[in-house]
Design a protein around this motif. Structure first.
Motif, short mmCIF file in Angstrom:
data_model
loop_
_atom_site.label_atom_id
_atom_site.label_comp_id
_atom_site.label_asym_id
_atom_site.label_seq_id
_atom_site.Cartn_x
_atom_site.Cartn_y
_atom_site.Cartn_z
N THR A 1 -59.53 -3.85 -77.84
CA THR A 1 -60.03 -4.83 -78.81
C THR A 1 -61.01 -4.14 -79.76
O THR A 1 -62.00 -3.56 -79.32
CB THR A 1 -60.74 -6.00 -78.10
OG1 THR A 1 -59.91 -6.48 -77.03
CG2 THR A 1 -61.01 -7.12 -79.07
N THR B 1 -62.49 -3.51 -73.85
CA THR B 1 -63.07 -2.72 -74.93
C THR B 1 -62.08 -1.69 -75.48
O THR B 1 -62.11 -1.37 -76.66
CB THR B 1 -64.34 -2.00 -74.46
OG1 THR B 1 -64.03 -1.19 -73.32
CG2 THR B 1 -65.40 -3.01 -74.06
N THR C 1 -71.82 -7.26 -80.80
CA THR C 1 -70.76 -6.30 -81.12
C THR C 1 -71.33 -5.00 -81.65
O THR C 1 -70.85 -3.91 -81.30
CB THR C 1 -69.80 -6.91 -82.16
OG1 THR C 1 -69.39 -8.19 -81.71
CG2 THR C 1 -68.60 -6.03 -82.35
N PRO D 1 -64.00 -3.74 -82.57
CA PRO D 1 -65.28 -4.45 -82.72
C PRO D 1 -65.20 -5.67 -83.63
O PRO D 1 -65.84 -6.69 -83.37
CB PRO D 1 -66.21 -3.37 -83.31
CG PRO D 1 -65.61 -2.09 -82.86
CD PRO D 1 -64.13 -2.32 -82.84
N SER E 1 -62.88 -4.65 -67.29
CA SER E 1 -63.85 -4.69 -68.40
C SER E 1 -63.55 -3.58 -69.40
O SER E 1 -63.64 -3.79 -70.63
CB SER E 1 -65.27 -4.55 -67.86
OG SER E 1 -65.57 -5.58 -66.95
N SER E 2 -63.19 -2.39 -68.90
CA SER E 2 -62.84 -1.28 -69.79
C SER E 2 -61.59 -1.60 -70.59
O SER E 2 -61.48 -1.22 -71.76
CB SER E 2 -62.63 0.00 -68.97
OG SER E 2 -63.79 0.36 -68.26
N LEU F 1 -72.64 -3.03 -78.73
CA LEU F 1 -71.55 -2.43 -77.97
C LEU F 1 -70.91 -1.27 -78.73
O LEU F 1 -70.56 -0.25 -78.15
CB LEU F 1 -70.49 -3.50 -77.67
CG LEU F 1 -69.33 -3.09 -76.76
CD1 LEU F 1 -69.85 -2.73 -75.38
CD2 LEU F 1 -68.31 -4.21 -76.67
N ARG F 2 -70.79 -1.44 -80.04
CA ARG F 2 -70.16 -0.39 -80.86
C ARG F 2 -71.02 0.86 -80.93
O ARG F 2 -70.49 1.98 -81.02
CB ARG F 2 -69.92 -0.94 -82.27
CG ARG F 2 -69.39 0.08 -83.27
CD ARG F 2 -68.04 0.62 -82.83
NE ARG F 2 -67.58 1.67 -83.72
CZ ARG F 2 -67.91 2.95 -83.60
NH1 ARG F 2 -68.71 3.33 -82.62
NH2 ARG F 2 -67.43 3.84 -84.43
N LEU G 1 -67.81 3.28 -72.33
CA LEU G 1 -68.18 1.92 -72.68
C LEU G 1 -68.23 1.74 -74.19
O LEU G 1 -68.87 2.52 -74.89
CB LEU G 1 -69.55 1.57 -72.08
CG LEU G 1 -70.11 0.18 -72.39
CD1 LEU G 1 -69.21 -0.88 -71.76
CD2 LEU G 1 -71.53 0.05 -71.90
N GLY G 2 -67.56 0.71 -74.69
CA GLY G 2 -67.59 0.40 -76.11
C GLY G 2 -66.55 1.12 -76.94
O GLY G 2 -66.46 0.87 -78.14
N LEU H 1 -63.50 -8.42 -81.75
CA LEU H 1 -64.40 -8.87 -80.70
C LEU H 1 -65.47 -9.80 -81.26
O LEU H 1 -65.82 -10.83 -80.65
CB LEU H 1 -65.04 -7.66 -80.01
CG LEU H 1 -65.59 -7.85 -78.59
CD1 LEU H 1 -64.49 -8.33 -77.66
CD2 LEU H 1 -66.20 -6.56 -78.08
N PHE I 1 -62.99 1.96 -78.55
CA PHE I 1 -61.75 1.26 -78.90
C PHE I 1 -60.68 2.28 -79.20
O PHE I 1 -60.89 3.21 -79.98
CB PHE I 1 -61.97 0.35 -80.12
CG PHE I 1 -60.69 -0.16 -80.71
CD1 PHE I 1 -59.86 -0.99 -79.98
CD2 PHE I 1 -60.32 0.19 -82.00
CE1 PHE I 1 -58.66 -1.46 -80.52
CE2 PHE I 1 -59.13 -0.28 -82.56
CZ PHE I 1 -58.31 -1.10 -81.81
#
Length: 270
Positions: free
Chosen positions: A130, A127, A161, A132, A123-124, A164-165, A7-8, A135, A10
């Motif tokens: 894209t 991320t 963001t 951060p 959803s994956s 998430l990052r 998750l998160g 986004l 890139f």
């Protein structure tokens, strides 16, 4: 297990999905999530599945990364499948007391499991493809109408963001702390649930300290760069909708029409 959480993250690339406008990707993500939960038969579900698998191929991201994102929720998928399996109606195939296994229950379990898997995959994909920064810009642009109500759109997008990052960063930090504690003789795998929870205390305390330290360093760096929020800020890259984005929107509209037709003319499973 910690290393399997993607998750998160890139992953840089130059695929079709990478080059799509981030605003369009967010809108299409929301549209696909709605479509996933608007499918009521296997024909519509197969249509959505084919579309998402096609997007995954066009993303250029290794398939093993998507499998990693699924490994984290495999337990949830199994539990959800078992619960739905005994929730069906009709003639029972197998029965033990109040537990009744039916063909419709099996269909329901498969249907719900595929829905969850598709939700995680799409959803994956967002991320993975894209950055951060993109986004943040996309979320801010999409939330721009809320400025009429004096809502600080830029700050909200920035917080979302950053949160998430920092997920992969904190997961990496957790893995390092756990490895360090194990090298000192800490036992985090044996024993019952209560013992395992207690064994996580030497991990949580350093993790909280590290998280607050990183947050303080980030705040200091933003202050040193005279960050004062979104007022008067300019952007190095301006987002524009190109032909590729229009094609993606048309594809989503056609997919929506196909799902609606399947739901109208084919009997629902659930």
């Amino acid at each position: 297990m910690i290393r399997d959480i993607t998750l998160g993250q890139f992953i840089p690339g130059n695929g079709i999905v990478h080059r799509t406008d981030p605003r369009v990707k967010i809108i299409l993500l929301v549209a696909l999530i709605v479509l996933i939960f608007c499918t009521f038969n296997f024909a519509a579900l197969a249509l959505i599945t084919a579309a998402i698998l096609g997007i995954i191929v066009l993303s250029g991201i290794p398939v093993k990364m998507y499998f990693k994102s699924l490994k984290v929720i495999i337990f949830i998928i199994i539990i959800t499948s078992l619960l739905n399996m005994f929730y069906g109606t009709g003639e029972p195939i197998w029965q033990l007391g109040v537990l009744k296994l039916t063909l419709s229950g099996i269909y329901r379990a498969v249907f719900v499991s595929v829905r969850i898997i598709l939700l995680i995959l799409i959803s994956s994909c967002l991320t993975f493809t894209t950055s951060p920064t993109d986004l943040t810009d996309a979320i801010e642009r999409l939330m721009k109408p809320l400025k009429v109500f004096h809502i600080k759109v830029h700050e909200i997008a920035m917080m979302m963001t950053i949160a998430l990052r920092f997920v992969p960063t904190l997961l990496e930090e957790t893995d390092k702390i756990m490895s360090a504690q194990k090298s000192r003789g800490a036992d985090m795998e044996s024993g019952g649930l209560i013992k395992k929870v207690k064994s996580m205390t030497p991990v949580l305390i350093p993790l909280f300290v590290s998280a607050f330290r990183r947050a303080f360093e980030l705040a200091m760096a933003m202050e040193c760069r005279c960050y004062q929020g979104g007022e008067g800020r300019t952007r190095m890259k301006t987002l524009h909708v190109h032909r590729l984005d229009i094609i993606c929107i048309i594809f989503t509209v056609l997919l929506l029409a196909g799902v609606v037709l399947c739901d109208i003319f084919i009997a629902p499973i659930i």
